[in-house]
Design a protein around this motif. Structure first.
Motif, PDB file in Angstrom:
ATOM      1  N   THR A  85       0.829  -1.208   0.000  1.00 43.27           N
ATOM      2  CA  THR A  85       0.000   0.000   0.000  1.00 43.27           C
ATOM      3  C   THR A  85       0.863   1.257   0.000  1.00 43.27           C
ATOM      4  O   THR A  85       0.526   2.253  -0.657  1.00 43.27           O
ATOM      5  N   ALA A 114      -0.910   3.809   4.949  1.00 44.76           N
ATOM      6  CA  ALA A 114      -0.775   2.366   4.771  1.00 44.76           C
ATOM      7  C   ALA A 114      -1.006   1.633   6.087  1.00 44.76           C
ATOM      8  O   ALA A 114      -1.744   0.639   6.145  1.00 44.76           O
ATOM      9  N   SER A 136      -5.931   4.505  -6.220  1.00 43.24           N
ATOM     10  CA  SER A 136      -5.488   4.484  -4.826  1.00 43.24           C
ATOM     11  C   SER A 136      -6.650   4.202  -3.888  1.00 43.24           C
ATOM     12  O   SER A 136      -6.505   3.472  -2.894  1.00 43.24           O
ATOM     13  N   GLY A 140      -5.430   0.715  -3.089  1.00 38.18           N
ATOM     14  CA  GLY A 140      -4.659   1.026  -1.892  1.00 38.18           C
ATOM     15  C   GLY A 140      -5.470   0.997  -0.620  1.00 38.18           C
ATOM     16  O   GLY A 140      -4.944   0.680   0.446  1.00 38.18           O
ATOM     17  N   HIS A 144      -7.977  -3.103   1.529  1.00 39.17           N
ATOM     18  CA  HIS A 144      -7.615  -3.343   2.926  1.00 39.17           C
ATOM     19  C   HIS A 144      -8.812  -3.254   3.857  1.00 39.17           C
ATOM     20  O   HIS A 144      -8.764  -3.773   4.980  1.00 39.17           O
TER      21      HIS A 144
END
Length: 571
Positions: A85, A114, A136, A140, A144
């Motif tokens: 990330t 991150a 992103s 990114g 998650h």
């Protein structure tokens, strides 16, 4: 504020709580099927995907791990995903799906973000719509939201097996738990939820900007993107990171009062369900219900207090003759009652999504979300992390009960010995050590004192709230704090990492220790752990530990802020 309006707010809290209790069993049964690895109708579609993942990753899902192996695999996964990330955010300017040409994040900002999303904190020091590209946001961050939530549930499953199994070293397979939770719980639930959000007016597009003509005839560029998909998992996974800086106060994330209520229910859905899953896992659903009732008792008390203080209004405005509920920083679409309830929900869980600005709450109204987090966010709590955090207090409470009756404490058929108590205390004390220790550092260094917008007690509350939110893996903020600096990005990143994994590792250690023990049938001298006495002991243990630890800091912050405001003083 009329008595009828005040009563309607309390009625909203009670209706919400009743619906949460009703959701616990169906969600718990769904999670229990995944916990046991049973075949479900979803396996017809997703089973080949699961098997393909195992083949590519070289994982044997039937090869179980002891607690050390489980912990090592979990930690390696977290380290790798943090690095991944970080790379996505740093290289954003060179990656596709970035039509606005946004540059990559700074080193400290990328590392903070991150860590925030890998630890299920989702702390955001930036405005997402102006800093992050669509890639992103999806690759990114949103990815998650799934993985960090699944990791929390996987750890809860491992702890459940520790209580349920006997004379074994095995707690399951981390990769199998992670994969199954993602595929058979989070993914299908979020697809349905995202479709509901799209139908309610939440954008879901790969476009970046739309041109809107204002009432005055001017043109305004409005940022859009894959909002609904991120919104669904941010709520169900108790993540909280918003596509927009205003989070769930933004009409594109939270367009109606009905969507607002559904979002609150979705924050609690899986966390409440895991209490029933625990009861099923240990063969006594009354154990799960006892935990849920203790959680809801704490929640109703906190939410009711927050609404009472927000309904009372701002004492500074009272000195000017302006009465009524405190509407500063709140959306008129939702009002003060729904905003107070949302604040209690999002901080009782480790979600951190907001539909109002907590920095604008009354001093004592803002104390409730702060104290919810300082309890360890075990009042429902985050998906997985809430139940395993609560079970740490259960271990401590049953130890105290054992001291009172003069025999070795037992819980759900397992003797709780010195090793489990030490590990539980180790996990519990990491919260105050990080919160109070790092807050102390921030309030004595120039770089820390440069952050808060307010002065005096409220400025202290802004700093205290930030480190409480980071360590408790919540992610909400008293937004008056300027946190996007190398000092705060670095220190809050440390708090988020320690708050997540210095709890997870002792939890897995407890699970491994309990799994190796025999089951001990309850006897005449056993302390009952399903009735009102047990619920009272649980609540008292949580409040005493939280109250004694954080009361001085709360006195310096929200309480002092309230007293100065009531006296008509400003800093």
């Amino acid at each position: 504020m009329t008595s009828a309006t005040l009563a309607s707010g309390f009625g909203l809290i009670l209706v919400f709580t009743a619906l949460v209790a009703l959701m616990a069993k169906p969600f718990g049964l769904w999670l229990f099927a995944v916990y046991e690895g049973r075949t479900t109708p979803l396996h017809r579609v997703l089973g080949p995907v699961e098997r393909a993942f195992y083949r590519v990753a070289g994982v044997n899902p039937d090869q179980e791990q002891d607690w050390r192996q489980y912990a090592v695999h979990l930690m390696l996964f977290q380290v790798v995903t943090v690095m991944f990330t970080y790379a996505v955010l740093r290289l954003q300017g060179s990656l596709p799906m970035n039509p606005r040409g946004l540059a990559g994040l700074s080193p400290d900002g990328a590392m903070n973000t991150a860590i925030a999303f890998v630890t299920n904190t989702n702390w955001q020091w930036y405005a997402g719509e102006t800093v992050l590209s669509n890639l992103s946001q999806m690759l990114g961050l949103t990815i998650h939201n799934f993985l960090s939530a699944a990791t929390g549930i996987a750890v809860a499953f491992a702890l459940f097996r520790g209580f349920a199994r006997a004379e074994t070293r095995h707690l399951g397979n981390f990769w199998a738990d992670l994969t199954r939770v993602t595929l058979y719980v989070l993914l299908p639930a979020c697809i349905v939820y995202a479709l509901y959000l799209v139908a309610s007016g939440v954008p879901q597009t790969f476009a970046s900007l739309i041109d809107a003509k204002t009432l005055e005839g001017a043109h305004q560029a409005i940022v859009v993107g894959p909002v609904a998909s991120q919104e669904a998992i941010k709520m169900l996974g108790t993540n909280g990171g918003g596509f927009y800086n205003a989070n769930s106060a933004h009409p594109f994330e939270n367009p109606t009062a009905l969507v607002d209520f559904v979002q609150m229910l979705s924050i609690f859905a899986l966390g409440a369900g895991l209490t029933y899953t625990f009861g099923k896992a240990v063969g006594n659903t009354r154990q799960g219900w006892a935990i849920l009732w203790a959680m809801l008792l704490l929640f109703v008390a906190g939410a009711s207090f927050a609404w009472w203080r927000e309904a009372a209004g701002n004492p500074m405005l009272h000195h000017l003759g302006v009465m009524g509920a405190n509407m500063e920083g709140k959306e008129v679409r939702f009002g003060a009652a729904a905003s107070a309830l949302f604040a209690a929900v999002t901080t009782a869980a480790s979600c951190g999504a907001v539909n109002a600005m907590h920095d604008s709450f009354t001093a004592l109204g803002g104390l409730v979300p702060l104290f919810n987090m300082q309890l360890g966010e075990i009042v429902i709590g985050g998906v997985g992390s809430g139940i395993y955090g609560f079970l740490l207090f259960a271990v401590l409470a049953v130890f105290l009960a054992g001291l009172m009756v003069g025999r070795t404490p037992e819980y759900v058929g397992k003797k709780v010995e010195a090793r489990e108590v030490k590990l539980a205390v180790l996990a519990i004390v990491i919260l105050p050590l990080c919160i109070l220790g790092l807050t102390a550092v921030a309030v004595v260094l120039p770089a820390g004192l440069a952050g808060p917008l307010a002065k005096g007690p409220h400025g202290f509350s802004e700093i205290l709230y930030a480190f409480t939110s980071a360590t408790a893996n919540n992610g909400s903020a008293f937004a008056g704090l300027t946190a996007g600096t190398p000092f705060y990005n670095g220190l809050l990143g440390v708090a988020m990492w320690l708050g997540r994994f210095l709890v997870v590792i002792p939890v897995l250690g407890i699970a491994g220790s309990l799994a190796s023990r025999k089951h001990t049938p309850a006897g005449p001298g056993s302390f009952p752990t399903t009735g009102g006495l047990w619920i009272g002991l649980l609540v008292a243990t949580i409040l005493i530990v939280g109250g004694l630890t954080f009361l001085p800091s709360l006195a310096l912050g929200p309480v002092a802020d309230h007293l100065t405001g009531a006296a008509g003083l400003l800093y």
